[in-house]
Scaffold this motif. Structure first.
Motif, PDB file in Angstrom:
ATOM      1  N   UNK A 511       0.816  -1.217   0.000  1.00 36.32           N
ATOM      2  CA  UNK A 511       0.000   0.000   0.000  1.00 36.32           C
ATOM      3  C   UNK A 511       0.852   1.271   0.000  1.00 36.32           C
ATOM      4  N   UNK A 512       2.021   1.245   0.630  1.00 42.55           N
ATOM      5  CA  UNK A 512       2.867   2.439   0.674  1.00 42.55           C
ATOM      6  C   UNK A 512       3.415   2.777  -0.709  1.00 42.55           C
ATOM      7  N   UNK A 513       3.779   1.758  -1.493  1.00 39.72           N
ATOM      8  CA  UNK A 513       4.243   1.987  -2.866  1.00 39.72           C
ATOM      9  C   UNK A 513       3.079   2.447  -3.741  1.00 39.72           C
ATOM     10  N   UNK A 514       1.923   1.821  -3.558  1.00 42.63           N
ATOM     11  CA  UNK A 514       0.733   2.189  -4.332  1.00 42.63           C
ATOM     12  C   UNK A 514       0.384   3.657  -4.121  1.00 42.63           C
ATOM     13  N   UNK A 515       0.491   4.138  -2.891  1.00 48.14           N
ATOM     14  CA  UNK A 515       0.159   5.531  -2.610  1.00 48.14           C
ATOM     15  C   UNK A 515       1.061   6.480  -3.406  1.00 48.14           C
ATOM     16  N   UNK A 516       2.313   6.088  -3.621  1.00 47.15           N
ATOM     17  CA  UNK A 516       3.256   6.982  -4.295  1.00 47.15           C
ATOM     18  C   UNK A 516       3.073   6.979  -5.815  1.00 47.15           C
ATOM     19  N   UNK A 517       2.670   5.844  -6.407  1.00 43.41           N
ATOM     20  CA  UNK A 517       2.698   5.745  -7.872  1.00 43.41           C
ATOM     21  C   UNK A 517       1.343   5.929  -8.532  1.00 43.41           C
ATOM     22  N   UNK A 518       0.240   5.832  -7.802  1.00 39.77           N
ATOM     23  CA  UNK A 518      -1.066   5.722  -8.455  1.00 39.77           C
ATOM     24  C   UNK A 518      -1.822   7.041  -8.529  1.00 39.77           C
ATOM     25  N   UNK A 519      -2.668   7.131  -9.550  1.00 36.32           N
ATOM     26  CA  UNK A 519      -3.651   8.216  -9.650  1.00 36.32           C
ATOM     27  C   UNK A 519      -4.973   7.779  -9.020  1.00 36.32           C
ATOM     28  N   UNK A 520      -5.361   6.536  -9.308  1.00 29.89           N
ATOM     29  CA  UNK A 520      -6.579   5.968  -8.721  1.00 29.89           C
ATOM     30  C   UNK A 520      -6.263   4.576  -8.178  1.00 29.89           C
ATOM     31  N   UNK A 521      -7.115   4.107  -7.245  1.00 32.92           N
ATOM     32  CA  UNK A 521      -6.898   2.819  -6.575  1.00 32.92           C
ATOM     33  C   UNK A 521      -8.198   2.037  -6.564  1.00 32.92           C
ATOM     34  N   UNK A 522      -8.112   0.725  -6.892  1.00 38.08           N
ATOM     35  CA  UNK A 522      -9.255  -0.178  -6.776  1.00 38.08           C
ATOM     36  C   UNK A 522      -8.878  -1.289  -5.799  1.00 38.08           C
TER      37      UNK A 522
END
Length: 614
Positions: A511-522
């Motif tokens: 989740x920490x990497x996802x927060x940095x790279x994403x515009x949207x999250x599913x």
């Protein structure tokens, strides 16, 4: 206070082509009673070899161990092998990174633990089995009495690691060595295992040597930390001091690369990880990333009601006994220059979704539109041609590359297969792509085994870019990498997105990497999307209990929280297997803010996360 373990000037060398090659150089540290010491470093730093040398598990004929390893004053390196065999598992126990390779697949897990109890503690078969059930209860394995007779393949990754912890605790060791025990686990399972080790350490008065490359885990579990690089201990001290006042440039580089949940608050677009020079300790200036999302026009990818199921057959006539509902009515869209992250635990269906989008797995129903064209309706020949516009980066780069093919040939192969270039032009293009992903063109003649894990992942990115795709599905593409290498690969992907306008479907449980790279999250659970929305909304105001559970499990790189437990229940993800004729219930979604939709949940989710964690 007398230390439980004292390692003094440890040196290790291996025989390589008739010469001795040193890999550990004069490492020294101590572990006190009930103390946890973390041995930290990247792959190849010598931390696992140090642990194996303490246990004297390195190959006898091709390794040399020097220095002293004192266990309560007794030098383990001078003991004869029979005496050392009694110490292993009795006074010192070890948990390895991959439990499936540590357990015998043809013996029940209960028998394997009972065997150790009979050998080391002299228990009878009946007493050993009763103690095994008690140990299973102790490590929080549900239905302990019935599960002791199961084989390893019947357990999930997290439960197999619990079995290994039960085996390690069987003889009540004074010291537990845990070698990357959570690296391959999902964030929620990792949180449960860390909480379990903390709890058992207090109950058993046990010391722990914890080996990892994850500084977030170090902050949560370690009293003191030893930082290793190139076989040397370059810094050691209390964990609080190393996190707040690191003195060595390498320690500062490791800490700078740690993804921290909440670090993107107030930043509208994905941002590169800060990189610190490991020699000078000087930080790199991190520029703000431009807005890469195409503002208007049709999305690159439109997925509607995607459903993928796998039949389970059995019996004499191989009749269908049930179905795995891997992906159930999943819908989302993705624009050029945008990153949509699919997150969830193992078994939630996120990888199957990515493979179904590319038709590497044939979906049962739904539609997948790439630039307005339905991929699921294409004939095989047409599909092969359209695959130029969509590529995939897999989790394990070594398994993705042909070991008998040079990396230059591997990158050029898609160009030749699709007749996009002559052999000479393909070679030139491969050299240019290697340069673009931060490697040297002259490396084209090397083979995959001659590269590090991070370099191999860069090669896979170069191969995916060869055919100039519009969409890249990145399936856990950085989860197996060391923290600093992970930061470099993520930065590369962001740079390529900014320059080429790539659309990323980023599949991850980090989740920490996802927060940095994403515009949207599913967020996915049991094959369904339970929450989807802009990154700031998902991380700033999560609505579904499962989303809150994932966020509560993320390791926080703050040593001040070391003794805190995670607000995560220790239950396993439910099975997606359904009987023949099962009809999924209709799901309702409510929009809580623009673009942020959450699945309406029932009473079974009410206790998923305590109110304090919500």
């Amino acid at each position: 206070m007398t230390p439980i373990l004292s390692v003094q000037d440890l040196t290790v060398a291996f025989r390589v082509e008739r010469a001795w090659r040193p890999v550990v150089h004069g490492v020294s540290f101590e572990i006190g009673p009930r103390e946890t010491v973390a041995l930290v470093g990247e792959s190849g730093s010598g931390k696992s070899v140090t642990a194996l040398s303490i246990m004297r598990l390195t190959p006898r004929d091709s390794s040399r161990i020097g220095g002293r390893v004192l266990l309560e004053g007794r030098d383990l390196l001078g003991l004869p092998e029979p005496a050392m065999r009694r110490i292993r598992g009795d006074d010192v126990a070890m948990i390895f990174q991959e439990p499936m390779t540590s357990l015998n697949p043809v013996l029940t897990v209960g028998f394997q633990i009972a065997e150790a109890l009979m050998l080391h503690r002299g228990l009878s078969r009946a007493a050993a089995e009763a103690e095994t059930v008690r140990l299973f209860d102790k490590v929080r394995i549900p239905g302990a009495a019935s599960r002791v007779h199961d084989y390893p393949h019947r357990f999930s990754g997290g439960m197999r690691q619990r079995v290994m912890i039960a085996m390690a605790l069987a003889c009540r060791p004074k010291l537990l060595i845990a070698d990357e025990p959570t690296t391959a686990l999902d964030v929620t399972i990792q949180a449960q295992i860390l909480d379990l080790i903390k709890l058992l350490q207090d109950e058993e008065d046990m010391s722990v040597l914890f080996i990892t490359h994850d500084m977030g885990v170090v902050a949560e579990i370690a009293d003191r930390t030893v930082v290793m690089v190139d076989g040397r201990a370059v810094e050691s001290g209390p964990t609080d001091d190393i996190f707040r006042r690191p003195t060595h440039p390498y320690s500062r580089a490791l800490l700078a690369a740690v993804p921290r949940l909440g670090s993107m608050r107030g930043r509208p677009h994905p941002t590169r990880f800060p990189i610190v020079d490991r020699v000078t300790g000087e930080p790199e200036v991190v520029p703000d990333m431009p807005d890469t999302v195409a503002p208007e026009g049709r999305p690159v990818l439109e997925v509607r009601d995607l459903t993928t199921r796998f039949e389970i057959r059995g019996g004499l006539l191989s009749r269908v006994r049930g179905r795995v509902h891997a992906v159930e009515n999943v819908s989302f869209s993705l624009r050029a220059g945008e990153t949509l992250a699919l997150v969830g635990e193992s078994g939630c269906g996120k990888s199957t979704t990515g493979r179904s989008v590319l038709r590497l797995i044939e979906p049962l129903s739904g539609s997948v539109l790439l630039d307005g064209e339905d991929i699921l309706a294409l004939a095989p020949a047409d599909l092969r041609e359209r695959r130029r516009r969509m590529q995939m980066i897999f989790q394990d780069p070594f398994a993705s590359l042909d070991p008998r093919m040079s990396v230059g040939a591997a990158i050029a192969e898609p160009l030749l297969i699709n007749r996009l270039a002559s052999r000479r032009e393909a070679g030139d293009r491969a050299a240019d792509l290697l340069r673009r992903v931060g490697l040297k063109p002259e490396m084209a003649g090397r083979y995959p085994h001659e590269f590090s894990g991070g370099q191999r992942q860069r090669i896979c990115i170069a191969r995916a870019l060869a055919v100039e795709p519009r969409l890249i599905v990145a399936d856990e593409s950085v989860s197996a990498l060391d923290v600093s290498v992970k930061a470099q690969v993520v930065n590369l992907m962001l740079d390529l997105q900014a320059s080429l306008g790539l659309a990323y479907l980023f599949i991850s449980h980090d989740m920490a990497v996802v927060e940095r790279v994403s515009h949207r999250v599913a967020v996915m659970y049991l094959g369904e999307i339970v929450e989807i929305g802009p990154r700031a909304a998902i991380f700033g105001a999560p609505q579904h209990p499962y989303t809150r559970k994932l966020l509560a499990a993320v390791p926080v790189p703050d040593p001040g929280r070391r003794r805190q437990m995670h607000a995560v229940r220790s239950d396993e993800i439910k099975s997606p297997i359904r009987p023949v004729g099962y009809v999924p219930p209709e799901r309702l979604y409510r929009e809580v803010s623009p673009g942020h939709a959450v699945q309406v949940w029932g009473p079974e989710w009410e206790a998923a996360v305590p109110a304090a964690a919500a």
